[in-house]
Design an enzyme around this catalytic site. Structure first.
Site, PDB file in Angstrom:
ATOM      1  N   CYS A  72      24.719  33.623  36.832  1.00  0.00           N
ATOM      2  CA  CYS A  72      26.045  32.898  36.861  1.00  0.00           C
ATOM      3  C   CYS A  72      26.170  32.130  38.240  1.00  0.00           C
ATOM      4  O   CYS A  72      27.283  31.544  38.234  1.00  0.00           O
ATOM      5  CB  CYS A  72      27.038  33.759  36.490  1.00  0.00           C
ATOM      6  SG  CYS A  72      26.624  34.859  34.994  1.00  0.00           S
TER       7      CYS A  72
ATOM      8  N   HIS B 156      34.407  32.553  38.462  1.00  0.00           N
ATOM      9  CA  HIS B 156      33.537  32.868  37.431  1.00  0.00           C
ATOM     10  C   HIS B 156      34.245  33.295  36.214  1.00  0.00           C
ATOM     11  O   HIS B 156      35.345  34.088  36.405  1.00  0.00           O
ATOM     12  CB  HIS B 156      32.271  33.888  37.916  1.00  0.00           C
ATOM     13  CG  HIS B 156      31.465  34.004  36.768  1.00  0.00           C
ATOM     14  ND1 HIS B 156      30.835  33.028  36.095  1.00  0.00           N
ATOM     15  CD2 HIS B 156      30.807  35.336  36.466  1.00  0.00           C
ATOM     16  CE1 HIS B 156      30.015  33.617  35.056  1.00  0.00           C
ATOM     17  NE2 HIS B 156      29.968  34.944  35.607  1.00  0.00           N
TER      18      HIS B 156
ATOM     19  N   ASN C  54      31.817  34.265  28.800  1.00  0.00           N
ATOM     20  CA  ASN C  54      31.039  33.914  29.803  1.00  0.00           C
ATOM     21  C   ASN C  54      29.851  32.937  29.626  1.00  0.00           C
ATOM     22  O   ASN C  54      28.957  33.620  28.776  1.00  0.00           O
ATOM     23  CB  ASN C  54      30.663  35.030  30.317  1.00  0.00           C
ATOM     24  CG  ASN C  54      29.850  35.263  31.518  1.00  0.00           C
ATOM     25  OD1 ASN C  54      29.495  34.239  32.166  1.00  0.00           O
ATOM     26  ND2 ASN C  54      29.757  36.482  32.151  1.00  0.00           N
TER      27      ASN C  54
END
Ligand code: ACO
Length: 338
Positions: A125, A265, A295
């Site tokens: 990520c 994030h 996500n």
């Protein structure tokens, strides 16, 4: 006596700006209600534990490179940059189309950026911010003028759709930015990056690589899907993003009060709330879209940046902070003057 060549270090470093952003998410929406039909879960559990209501799922024949190229084209359009002007393409991804060639090479072919050098980076990520830092170094030291940075992932392709611990959390998408030298602008002021390989197994895909190649014997064991220790990941996410954001602000000589917008994030609203609390920044300053997209791994912060940019959440001259964490463990934070 031999002539001494002119080295890059003899030229003053250049400031680097993000001159365009773009993003793309697939058409198909998978809601929490849809997931209730696939695994034993509920809209209530997912919403209260994560804040996620829906995510996008790419079609079978829609690959990471396709999403990445769409996001790139939107960023190029906004930046008014033609494909031939791009010197380098970096894609942050953990779901490349193939082991080789790099997804960046596929993107190059699709968008027609003929003169670009291309490579992928693997930082889960954190991939987009790691790639931003690499791009900024290349531009600052005069190696390249115009770099296309992309965060893109098709996490649905490495999901175990029977594992409710993971499959409710993730989605597919891509985000992109064009970075270029711009005189008289502060641009990307500083980036702090960190990693801790000791936490590699809290979020990992055990199989499919050379350590555990997929074979006819183990094919049914789902070794090439994402495994996660949710509680430990949560804890490390809050800690590492807190460290990265604090260090980046210190390096920039700024404080949280100087920030107009924070792009975190997009993993879990409770992680973002904990970070806001730790940094003593009102939650309203954080751009959040995980309710709609879940996500999306390397794409998450890039999609959020593009959204916030297009919504006018910050203006030229404002300070913004991007902060991420991901598998590895990896984490990073950038302070940018828009
Ligand atoms: N629906 C219903 N129940 C579930 C689900 C689900 N989808 N998933 C897990 N459960 C159950 C578990 O089986 C467990 O049950 P048990 O106690 O009977 O064993 C229980 O719920 C776990 O509950 P909690 O521990 O209270 O759950 P928690 O509050 O820790 O939330 C979550 C779990 C959402 C996974 C949280 O830990 C989290 O968000 N962690 C971080 C995840 C993350 O950010 N991952 C990606 C980071 S890096 C990257 O982006 C690639």
């Amino acid at each position: 006596m031999k002539k001494s060549p002119r080295t890059r270090s003899q030229q003053p470093n250049r400031t680097v700006s993000i001159i365009g952003t773009g993003s793309y998410v697939p058409e198909r929406v998978l809601t929490n209600a849809d997931l209730e039909k696939i695994v034993e879960t509920s809209d209530d559990w997912i919403t209260t534990r994560t804040g996620i209501k829906a995510r996008r799922i790419a079609a079978k024949d829609e690959f990471t490179s396709h999403m990445a190229a769409r996001a790139a084209q939107r960023a190029m359009e906004q930046a008014n940059v033609a494909p031939e002007e791009i010197d380098l393409i970096i894609v942050g991804t953990i779901t490349p189309d193939n082991f080789t060639p790099a997804t960046a090479c596929h993107v190059q072919r699709i968008i027609g950026a003929k003169k670009a050098a291309c490579f992928d980076i693997s930082a889960a990520c954190s991939g987009f911010l790691y790639a931003v830092e690499i791009a900024q170094q290349f531009i600052a030291n005069h190696t390249y003028n115009t770099v296309l940075v992309i965060g893109a992932d098709k996490l649905s392709s490495i999901m175990d759709w029977q594992d409710r611990n993971t499959c409710v959390l993730f989605g597919d998408g891509a985000g992109a930015a064009i970075l270029r030298y711009r005189a008289g602008s502060h641009g990307v002021i500083t980036t702090y990056m960190g990693s801790d390989g000791n936490y590699g197994d809290i979020l990992h895909v055990p199989g499919g690589g050379c350590a555990l190649p997929t074979t006819a014997e183990n094919a049914s064991e789902k070794l090439n899907t994402l495994k996660m220790n949710g509680r430990e990941t949560f804890k490390q996410a809050v800690l590492s993003m807190g460290v990265a954001a604090t260090r980046a602000l210190e390096q920039a000589g700024l404080t949280a009060d100087d920030l107009t917008c924070i792009i975190p994030h997009q993993a879990n609203i409770r992680i973002i709330e904990a970070l806001a609390d730790r940094m003593k920044i009102p939650l309203e300053k954080f751009h959040v879209n995980l309710d709609r997209y879940g996500n999306t791994s390397a794409a998450a912060v890039a999609i959020a940046l593009d959204e916030a940019n297009r919504e006018g959440r910050f203006q030229v001259g404002d300070y913004i902070l991007l902060v991420v964490f991901g598998g590895g463990l990896t984490y990073a934070s950038s302070v940018i003057q828009w």
